[in-house]
Design a protein around this motif. Structure first.
Motif, short mmCIF file in Angstrom:
data_model
loop_
_atom_site.label_atom_id
_atom_site.label_comp_id
_atom_site.label_asym_id
_atom_site.label_seq_id
_atom_site.Cartn_x
_atom_site.Cartn_y
_atom_site.Cartn_z
N GLU A 1 10.36 0.28 -8.84
CA GLU A 1 9.31 0.61 -7.87
C GLU A 1 9.62 0.11 -6.46
OE1 GLU A 1 6.22 -0.19 -11.53
OE2 GLU A 1 6.77 -1.76 -10.12
N MET A 2 10.58 -0.81 -6.37
CA MET A 2 10.97 -1.37 -5.07
C MET A 2 12.50 -1.34 -4.98
SD MET A 2 8.02 -2.64 -3.75
CE MET A 2 8.27 -4.00 -2.65
N THR A 3 13.00 -1.28 -3.75
CA THR A 3 14.44 -1.37 -3.54
C THR A 3 14.84 -2.85 -3.52
OG1 THR A 3 14.29 -1.52 -1.13
CG2 THR A 3 14.37 0.71 -2.10
N ARG B 1 8.68 5.30 -3.04
CA ARG B 1 7.48 6.13 -3.06
C ARG B 1 7.45 7.09 -4.26
NH1 ARG B 1 4.14 6.61 0.85
NH2 ARG B 1 5.61 5.66 2.28
N ARG B 2 8.52 7.79 -4.50
CA ARG B 2 8.55 8.76 -5.60
C ARG B 2 8.33 8.07 -6.94
NH1 ARG B 2 13.13 12.96 -5.48
NH2 ARG B 2 11.78 13.67 -3.82
N ALA C 1 0.86 -1.18 0.00
CA ALA C 1 0.00 0.00 0.00
C ALA C 1 0.90 1.23 0.00
CB ALA C 1 -0.90 0.01 1.23
N VAL C 2 0.49 2.23 -0.75
CA VAL C 2 1.22 3.50 -0.79
C VAL C 2 0.22 4.59 -0.43
CG1 VAL C 2 2.57 5.10 -2.19
CG2 VAL C 2 2.74 2.63 -2.62
N LEU D 1 4.28 -4.43 -7.93
CA LEU D 1 5.44 -3.56 -7.85
C LEU D 1 6.69 -4.43 -7.88
CD1 LEU D 1 4.18 -1.05 -5.15
CD2 LEU D 1 4.11 -0.81 -7.65
N HIS D 2 7.73 -3.94 -8.58
CA HIS D 2 8.90 -4.79 -8.77
C HIS D 2 10.18 -3.97 -8.78
CE1 HIS D 2 11.45 -7.91 -10.55
NE2 HIS D 2 10.54 -8.75 -10.10
#
Length: 157
Positions: free
Chosen positions: A128-130, A137-138, A47-48, A122-123
Motif C-alpha cells: 500500500e506504500m512505497t 493509490r491503485r 488520506a487518499v 497502510l504499510h
C-alpha cells in the motif's frame, strides 16, 4: 508534474499529471491538494482522495495512531488496537470535524463530501506504500473497494 508559477516567478509543484482526478462533471482535480489539506490535521496520518469519474470527491483516511490515541486517552476512551480505535464512533466524529476544517481550505468541487476511516495502517509490506512512504493509490483503491463504494451508495458515478 503539475505546478504553478507565483507572481514572483517561483515554481510550485502541486501534483502529478497521471494522478489527476477527473470528476463525472469533467472537473480536473489534484488529489494531492485535497490529501494535503486533510493531512494538516494532527489526527490524520494519511488520506487518499477518491473521485475519478464520480459525482463528488470522497476520502479514505488513516488516523494518526499516536495523536488520536492520546486524544482518546484524555477522554477515557479505551481501545485495544488500531482497528478498534478507528472504529469508534467518537473517533469518526472527531475526524468528521477535521474533514470539515480541511474542506474550508478547498474550493467546493475539491471538498470531500464523504469519508471512511481505514481499519488498518497502510504499510509497505502490504503493497500500500512505497519504500519512500508514498501511497500506492491503485493498490489502496483496489484493496478498499467496498469502503469506497459505500461512500457512493454502491454505484459508480
Amino acid at each position: 508534474d503539475i505546478g504553478r508559477i507565483d507572481d514572483d516567478g517561483f515554481i510550485y509543484i502541486t501534483g502529478r499529471k497521471k494522478e489527476i482526478i477527473i470528476t463525472a462533471g469533467g472537473k480536473n482535480l489534484s488529489p494531492e491538494k485535497i490529501e494535503n489539506a486533510l493531512k494538516m490535521s494532527p489526527y490524520i496520518k494519511e488520506a487518499v482522495a477518491i473521485g475519478d469519474r464520480r459525482k463528488f470527491v470522497s476520502a479514505l483516511i488513516q488516523i494518526d495512531l499516536e495523536a488520536t490515541g492520546d486524544w482518546a486517552t484524555r477522554r477515557d476512551l479505551t481501545y485495544t488496537s488500531f482497528e478498534d480505535l478507528s472504529g469508534k464512533a467518537e473517533v469518526e466524529k472527531l475526524i468528521q470535524e477535521e474533514v470539515r476544517i480541511a474542506n474550508e481550505r478547498l474550493v467546493r468541487v475539491e471538498q470531500a463530501r464523504a469519508f471512511r476511516l481505514l481499519p488498518k495502517e497502510l504499510h509497505q509490506d502490504d503493497g500500500e506504500m512505497t519504500a519512500t512512504q508514498k501511497i500506492r493509490r491503485r493498490a489502496v483503491t483496489e484493496k478498499f473497494t467496498d469502503l469506497i463504494e459505500s461512500m457512493y451508495g454502491g454505484a459508480r458515478g
